[in-house]
Scaffold this motif. Structure first.
Motif, PDB file in Angstrom:
ATOM      1  N   LYS A   4      14.064 -67.436  26.173  1.00 15.98           N
ATOM      2  CA  LYS A   4      13.873 -67.505  24.725  1.00 15.98           C
ATOM      3  C   LYS A   4      15.239 -67.723  24.091  1.00 15.98           C
ATOM      4  CE  LYS A   4      11.875 -65.111  20.734  1.00 15.98           C
ATOM      5  NZ  LYS A   4      11.429 -66.357  20.161  1.00 15.98           N
ATOM      6  N   GLN A  11      18.258 -67.174  21.865  1.00 15.52           N
ATOM      7  CA  GLN A  11      18.803 -65.971  21.242  1.00 15.52           C
ATOM      8  C   GLN A  11      19.701 -66.378  20.086  1.00 15.52           C
ATOM      9  OE1 GLN A  11      20.645 -63.435  24.160  1.00 15.52           O
ATOM     10  NE2 GLN A  11      18.831 -63.411  25.468  1.00 15.52           N
ATOM     11  N   GLU A  50      16.252 -66.327   8.825  1.00 15.63           N
ATOM     12  CA  GLU A  50      15.203 -65.386   9.205  1.00 15.63           C
ATOM     13  C   GLU A  50      14.708 -65.606  10.628  1.00 15.63           C
ATOM     14  OE1 GLU A  50      12.118 -65.656   6.244  1.00 15.63           O
ATOM     15  OE2 GLU A  50      13.584 -65.738   4.610  1.00 15.63           O
ATOM     16  N   GLU A  51      14.653 -66.869  11.045  1.00 11.75           N
ATOM     17  CA  GLU A  51      14.098 -67.162  12.373  1.00 11.75           C
ATOM     18  C   GLU A  51      14.628 -68.498  12.872  1.00 11.75           C
ATOM     19  OE1 GLU A  51       9.703 -67.718  14.517  1.00 11.75           O
ATOM     20  OE2 GLU A  51       9.821 -67.212  12.391  1.00 11.75           O
ATOM     21  N   VAL A  52      15.015 -68.517  14.142  1.00 17.10           N
ATOM     22  CA  VAL A  52      15.434 -69.754  14.815  1.00 17.10           C
ATOM     23  C   VAL A  52      14.817 -69.730  16.204  1.00 17.10           C
ATOM     24  CG1 VAL A  52      17.357 -71.164  15.621  1.00 17.10           C
ATOM     25  CG2 VAL A  52      17.661 -69.733  13.609  1.00 17.10           C
ATOM     26  N   ASP A  53      14.190 -70.837  16.585  1.00 16.89           N
ATOM     27  CA  ASP A  53      13.616 -70.889  17.931  1.00 16.89           C
ATOM     28  C   ASP A  53      13.466 -72.345  18.363  1.00 16.89           C
ATOM     29  OD1 ASP A  53      12.664 -69.894  20.307  1.00 16.89           O
ATOM     30  OD2 ASP A  53      10.631 -69.526  19.579  1.00 16.89           O
ATOM     31  N   THR A  74      11.771 -74.220  15.377  1.00 13.12           N
ATOM     32  CA  THR A  74      11.414 -73.392  14.226  1.00 13.12           C
ATOM     33  C   THR A  74      12.698 -72.937  13.558  1.00 13.12           C
ATOM     34  OG1 THR A  74       9.307 -72.628  15.132  1.00 13.12           O
ATOM     35  CG2 THR A  74      10.363 -71.205  13.510  1.00 13.12           C
ATOM     36  N   ARG A 105       8.419 -74.900  10.931  1.00 13.17           N
ATOM     37  CA  ARG A 105       7.810 -74.154  12.034  1.00 13.17           C
ATOM     38  C   ARG A 105       7.209 -75.133  13.038  1.00 13.17           C
ATOM     39  NH1 ARG A 105       7.369 -69.066  12.550  1.00 13.17           N
ATOM     40  NH2 ARG A 105       7.651 -68.585  10.340  1.00 13.17           N
TER      41      ARG A 105
END
Length: 199
Positions: free
Chosen positions: A26, A28, A40-43, A58, A146
């Motif tokens: 995943k 990090q 807020e979010e990274v992927d 995302t 997203r």
């Protein structure tokens, strides 16, 4: 006591190589001092990233200040077979590649993403005021991308051949000017793994 130190040192070396050699399952992310953006979010999926091939990204963040020109400072460390080495900055065909200072994030993305062009600009980008034309003119807003589709080119055939495989530790710092005392707009550190697609 000296005889005990030798095996302990060998164990420590083995553990260091094992930690550095582990693939990430995943992405990090750690914020490292952002001032004008809350990330807020990274992927990225899949993880490990398979290169070349399809992927999805995302990115969810709140912009607290408009984005026009942001100077980017990249620091890249690549780990292969347990050995971590910094990637230097070098120039290929007049373009900076690697751990360099980039004068404009928009131009950097344009060079990196093949479909970053007004005729092929993704509708999700357009709805956020990103029309694939440089420089940026992005207002204060919440960015929400997203599972945004990506088509990753073959890095082994590009100037950034080092991105074709390995474990990566990348720090990205963005400022509003190139001045040494420029205020930090945003800063993030990411860790991820890239594997080459098997023939």
């Amino acid at each position: 006591m000296r005889f005990l130190m030798v095996p302990l040192a060998l164990i420590a070396v083995v553990l260091i190589f094992k930690v550095h050699g582990q693939d990430f399952t995943k992405l990090q992310f750690q914020d490292c001092g952002s001032k004008h953006i809350t990330i807020e979010e990274v992927d990225v999926k899949p993880m490990p990233i398979i290169n070349p091939g399809p992927a999805s990204m995302t990115f969810v963040a709140q912009l607290k200040k408009p984005v026009t020109i942001l100077y980017i400072d990249l620091n890249i460390i690549r780990t292969v077979s347990g050995i971590a080495l910094p990637v230097r900055c070098y120039i290929v065909n007049g373009q900076n590649v690697g751990s360099c200072k980039y004068p404009d994030i928009c131009a950097f993305i344009k060079d990196l993403v093949t479909d970053f062009h007004p005729d092929t600009c993704h509708p999700t980008l357009i709805q956020h005021g990103i029309n694939c034309v440089c420089p940026f003119n992005i207002p204060i807003q919440r960015l929400l991308f997203r599972d945004h589709p990506l088509d990753l080119p073959d890095a082994s055939q590009s100037a950034a051949t080092f991105m074709a495989s390995g474990n990566f530790d990348i720090t990205v710092k963005a400022t509003e000017s190139a001045a040494a005392n420029a205020e930090l707009y945003g800063c993030g550190r990411i860790h991820f793994t890239v594997k080459q697609q098997k023939a």
